[in-house]
Design an enzyme around this catalytic site. Sequence first.
Site, PDB file in Angstrom:
ATOM      1  N   LYS A 162      51.999  -6.311  86.498  1.00  0.00           N
ATOM      2  CA  LYS A 162      51.299  -5.024  86.623  1.00  0.00           C
ATOM      3  C   LYS A 162      50.356  -4.822  85.430  1.00  0.00           C
ATOM      4  CE  LYS A 162      55.193  -2.589  84.414  1.00  0.00           C
ATOM      5  NZ  LYS A 162      56.360  -1.719  84.669  1.00  0.00           N
ATOM      6  N   TYR A 209      35.518   7.087  57.770  1.00  0.00           N
ATOM      7  CA  TYR A 209      35.469   8.537  58.015  1.00  0.00           C
ATOM      8  C   TYR A 209      36.519   9.297  57.209  1.00  0.00           C
ATOM      9  CZ  TYR A 209      32.605   7.710  62.222  1.00  0.00           C
ATOM     10  OH  TYR A 209      31.627   7.351  63.112  1.00  0.00           O
TER      11      TYR A 209
END
Length: 376
Positions: free
Chosen positions: A36, A266
Amino acid sequence: MTTPHCTAVIDLGALAENVSTLVKRIDGPELMAIVKADAYGHGLIPCARAAIAGGATWLATALLSEAIALREAGIREPVLAWLYTADDRFMECISRDIDIAVNSIGSLRAISSAAYNVNRRARVHIKVDTGLSRNGVTADDLDALIVELGKHSETIEVVGVMSHFAYADEPTNPTIAKQIAVFTESVDKLTAAGFELQVRHLSNSAATLGLPNTYFNLVRPGVALYGVSPGEQVGTPAEHMLKPVMTLRSSVVLLKNVPSDTGVSYAHQYHTSSDTRLALIPVGYADGIPRAASNKGPVLLNGRTFTIAGRVCMDQFVLDVGDLDVSVGDEVVLFGDPSRGEPSAEDWGSAAGTIGYEIITRIGPRVVREYINSPF
Ligand SMILES: *Cc1c(COP(=O)(O)O)cnc(C)c1O
């Protein structure tokens, strides 16, 4: 050939070997390889083929669309899918011999009418909720489902029964014995009602590695096939002779000298503590590198493991490499095989406050998958 900004190298030989290691270990029951979520981020079709080469006799996906993709690639092995919407692609699955899990009277009726429409019996596995309280019919509602099944014998062939653990990664958890008991009772009820259950399956990776009394006649491992641990208490992949399949690589694209006390990335959440050199790595949270691993994620560069300096950005992050001998173009490994000195997906899971599963499955579509050591 140009170098991609980031490559997930997928060792299909390691995947096949992991499957074969598990097949030997379970010694009898069949192995259904869970592919999956694009084979846990590794690539659905090549991984499905490698799993078959390693000895998997079944495949399974969550979504019906993933199972249909297996058939469209020409894969003929038995395939099971268990998660769908009310008006999902049942007819296409039944026409393509894809087994579907039944989780309620409602889904039974939808699958039955799809089977009627394509004039073919649907192969189903009864998904029993033995205590996870997620998908599946509760033990209390199983009796009514069995009565309903009796009305659909022309359109429905019951081939299996399945359930899923809540706590298989804690081998001594008391819910395990309870779930086994409820599952066994459900198997008995279905058998007593006259259904010939070809397959009875309950074991995910953690149970396959740690709980041999849960094998019944088929096991259903996912994450272990990819060489990632299902939980700390189950042990490392290496302890189970399983090899990590994915290695996530990037490279240094810029180097620069900066003075001590320079704020990096940042919000300057990292400051250099001496005159040093910064290396820029062109991979970020858009590629699946968790922002939560800012100032925490481990990265191997030229034989040394560094911790990311400052914030992980959308497309890039920075390493403070000090006096390391490094050039633009040098390779970095974010995670791979600890036996080669590389950080593991589990290390990244801990760094980001999550689990190895989430690290591998979220590697983004922008990351190039490079397949090596194909066994097929
Ligand atoms: C994902 C899943 C598995 C495989 O789980 P792992 O922990 O990756 O081994 C097995 N069964 C079901 C129903 C699942 O959803």
